[in-house]
Structure formats: structure tokens, C-alpha cells
Design an enzyme around this catalytic site. Structure first.
Site, mmCIF file in Angstrom:
data_model
loop_
_atom_site.group_PDB
_atom_site.id
_atom_site.type_symbol
_atom_site.label_atom_id
_atom_site.label_comp_id
_atom_site.label_asym_id
_atom_site.label_seq_id
_atom_site.Cartn_x
_atom_site.Cartn_y
_atom_site.Cartn_z
ATOM 1 N N GLY A 25 0.836 -1.197 0.000
ATOM 2 C CA GLY A 25 0.000 0.000 0.000
ATOM 3 C C GLY A 25 0.867 1.241 0.000
ATOM 4 O O GLY A 25 2.024 1.200 0.437
ATOM 5 N N GLN B 274 3.091 9.958 1.185
ATOM 6 C CA GLN B 274 4.370 9.237 1.198
ATOM 7 C C GLN B 274 5.237 9.578 -0.008
ATOM 8 O O GLN B 274 6.433 9.281 -0.007
ATOM 9 C CB GLN B 274 4.145 7.722 1.243
ATOM 10 C CG GLN B 274 3.528 7.248 2.560
ATOM 11 C CD GLN B 274 3.409 5.746 2.601
ATOM 12 O OE1 GLN B 274 2.439 5.190 2.109
ATOM 13 N NE2 GLN B 274 4.399 5.077 3.141
ATOM 14 N N CYS C 92 6.099 -0.132 7.191
ATOM 15 C CA CYS C 92 5.706 1.024 6.389
ATOM 16 C C CYS C 92 6.883 1.411 5.499
ATOM 17 O O CYS C 92 8.023 1.458 5.972
ATOM 18 C CB CYS C 92 5.345 2.179 7.318
ATOM 19 S SG CYS C 92 4.896 3.691 6.457
ATOM 20 N N GLU D 72 -3.121 2.829 5.665
ATOM 21 C CA GLU D 72 -2.974 3.848 4.607
ATOM 22 C C GLU D 72 -3.862 5.064 4.879
ATOM 23 O O GLU D 72 -3.454 6.198 4.629
ATOM 24 C CB GLU D 72 -3.289 3.248 3.231
ATOM 25 C CG GLU D 72 -2.376 2.099 2.791
ATOM 26 C CD GLU D 72 -0.895 2.406 2.882
ATOM 27 O OE1 GLU D 72 -0.503 3.573 2.760
ATOM 28 O OE2 GLU D 72 -0.113 1.467 3.110
ATOM 29 N N HIS E 45 -2.352 7.571 7.148
ATOM 30 C CA HIS E 45 -1.385 8.467 6.499
ATOM 31 C C HIS E 45 -2.047 9.772 6.038
ATOM 32 O O HIS E 45 -1.411 10.823 6.019
ATOM 33 C CB HIS E 45 -0.766 7.796 5.262
ATOM 34 C CG HIS E 45 0.414 6.919 5.554
ATOM 35 N ND1 HIS E 45 1.576 7.393 6.128
ATOM 36 C CD2 HIS E 45 0.627 5.599 5.326
ATOM 37 C CE1 HIS E 45 2.449 6.389 6.237
ATOM 38 N NE2 HIS E 45 1.904 5.291 5.759
HETATM 39 ZN ZN ZN Z 1 2.751 3.439 5.764
#
Ligand code: ZN
Length: 157
Positions: free
Chosen positions: A46, A51, A89, A132, A135
Site C-alpha cells: 500500500g 508518502q 511502512c 494507509e 497516512h
Molecule cells: Zn505506511
């Protein structure tokens, strides 16, 4: 199609609340394609837009069940049960940590044509959706890991 730089813990973009997407412009479509490339290149399951430094509510997921998921403006509308397991992650390389998540989630989102849909997930996919979506609000699993983070190498002994 391009691989983007994955931002790592400590960078501001991972701690911001992301903005909703109003329409899938060619630029957003390119971002989606790049996010899949970046996720597969890093062998992740993911990836969330912050990110790669983009503060928009967009997530791509592929838990290798043959059903890659693009989630635009996703929202969890049901949570049930619980599961406790290790997760990692791409923004925190070399680490893992134990996090308790719901076993079942229903997530409402928009697809690449901005059609609304609901995905009913359990197990790994439910965990991945929760991770996710966190995030998108600047939350990292490191904030929730029971007993802190471990090195992956130690874990594999
Ligand atoms: Zn992550």
C-alpha cells in the site's frame, strides 16, 4: 509512469492532514500511475499520496489478491472485530511494530472515474486500509505500535 521518491519519517509531509480530490485531472491520473509503480518497485502492499510528498486523499493498495485498489477520498464507515499483528511502512524502512486494528472494515471511496463504491475488507486488507488511511491524517503506525518499533533483522532471526 515513473517511480517517485518515498518520503521517510521525520519529513513534514507525513504529518499533515491531506486535502480531498475534487476531480481526477490528468495530473492526478499520472500521480495514481506513479504511485502504483513506486509501490511495486518498493515491494509494498500500500502507498498513500503523502508518502510521495503529495498532500491529497489518495491511496493505492495491492495485497496480491488480484484486485489492486485505488481509493480516492476514502472513509471507513464500519469497523468490527480486532486483530493484533506486525506491520511495516515504506516510510519507516527496516522496522516493524505490533499494532491492533479492526478485523473487518467497510471503506467508502471514489474510483478513478469518481464513482463512489464501498469495499468490504477483512484481515490483511482491512489492516492495510486502516494503515494507509491513517497516512491521510498525518498518523504513522509508529504512533500506535505496542512496545515501540523493532528492527526487521531481529524479527527474522
Ligand atoms: Zn505506511
Amino acid at each position: 509512469m515513473a517511480i517517485r521518491k518515498i518520503r521517510t519519517m521525520g519529513e513534514d509531509c507525513l504529518r499533515k492532514k491531506c486535502k480531498e480530490i475534487r476531480e481526477v485531472t490528468p495530473k492526478i491520473q499520472e500521480l495514481i500511475d506513479d504511485m502504483y509503480d513506486t509501490m511495486y518497485d518498493a515491494m509494498g502492499v500500500g502507498l498513500a499520496a503523502p508518502q510521495v510528498g503529495i498532500l491529497k486523499r489518495l491511496v493505492v493498495i495491492d495485497v496480491q489478491d488480484g484486485n489492486p485498489l485505488t481509493l480516492i477520498n476514502p472513509e471507513i464507515i464500519y469497523r468490527g472485530g480486532s486483530q493484533t499483528d506486525d506491520e511495516g511502512c515504506l516510510s519507516i524502512p527496516g522496522k516493524r511494530g505490533t499494532v491492533t486494528r479492526p478485523m473487518y472494515v467497510h471503506c467508502r471511496a471514489f474510483d478513478e472515474d469518481m464513482n463512489e463504491f464501498v469495499v468490504e475488507a477483512e484481515g490483511l486488507l482491512a489492516r492495510c486500509i486502516c494503515h494507509e488511511l491513517d497516512h491521510l491524517d498525518g498518523v504513522l503506525y509508529a504512533d500506535k505500535a505496542e512496545g515501540g518499533l523493532k528492527n526487521v533483522e531481529e524479527d527474522e532471526e
